[in-house]
Design an enzyme around this catalytic site. Sequence first.
Site, PDB file in Angstrom:
ATOM      1  CB  VAL A 173      -0.996  -0.017   1.177  1.00 42.31           C
ATOM      2  CG1 VAL A 173      -1.801   1.274   1.240  1.00 42.31           C
ATOM      3  CG2 VAL A 173      -1.926  -1.217   1.068  1.00 42.31           C
ATOM      4  N   GLY A 208       2.057   1.702  -3.498  1.00 42.97           N
ATOM      5  CA  GLY A 208       0.952   2.185  -4.333  1.00 42.97           C
ATOM      6  C   GLY A 208       0.610   3.633  -4.068  1.00 42.97           C
ATOM      7  CD  GLU A 209      -1.329   7.088   0.646  1.00 40.34           C
ATOM      8  OE1 GLU A 209      -1.823   8.197   0.912  1.00 40.34           O
ATOM      9  OE2 GLU A 209      -1.418   6.106   1.386  1.00 40.34           O
ATOM     10  CB  SER A 210       4.999   6.135  -2.834  1.00 42.14           C
ATOM     11  OG  SER A 210       5.139   5.985  -1.442  1.00 42.14           O
ATOM     12  CB  SER A 264       0.388  10.522  -3.559  1.00 46.34           C
ATOM     13  OG  SER A 264      -0.656   9.952  -2.809  1.00 46.34           O
TER      14      SER A 264
END
Length: 158
Positions: A58, A61-63, A66
């Site tokens: 996660v 993925g968020e890095s 975003s």
Amino acid sequence: MIHQTTDALEWVQQRGAGSLAEKMGIEFVEFTIERAVARMPVEGNTQPAMLLHGGAYVVLGESLGSMAANLHAGPGRLAVGIEINATHTRSATSGFVTGVCTPVHLGRTLTTHEIAVTDDQGRRCSTIRITNLIKELTNRPEAQDPRREKRPGINPEG
């Protein structure tokens, strides 16, 4: 807005993806509005059973999502995550995992990206979807420090 692959990759490498991404060893290898790619080592990011921790997928993925949303947002705007979900379908136990981030929707105020994370053998381990809200930056102090944002009915002084 940055459109050339080398300019965007240089932008993300100079800006950085934050201290958590650094601690986890996340390295951006390709970066455009249409496709962003980063990799992360399994070693050092495992749960006690020596499998890559679900939260590590996660974070990768968020890095990616975003940073890609912020590239799309452009100067004077900030993309912030408002929703993320992940489905883990395989466990990585060694080597690296690679995340490939592609846009599902690129709007004026919302973006949605899908990140497919694979192991060194190219097998999908996790699928992550993130939605970001794009906000206009202003010169107000609360725009510089989101923790100081004034909200109706809340006294930030205590």
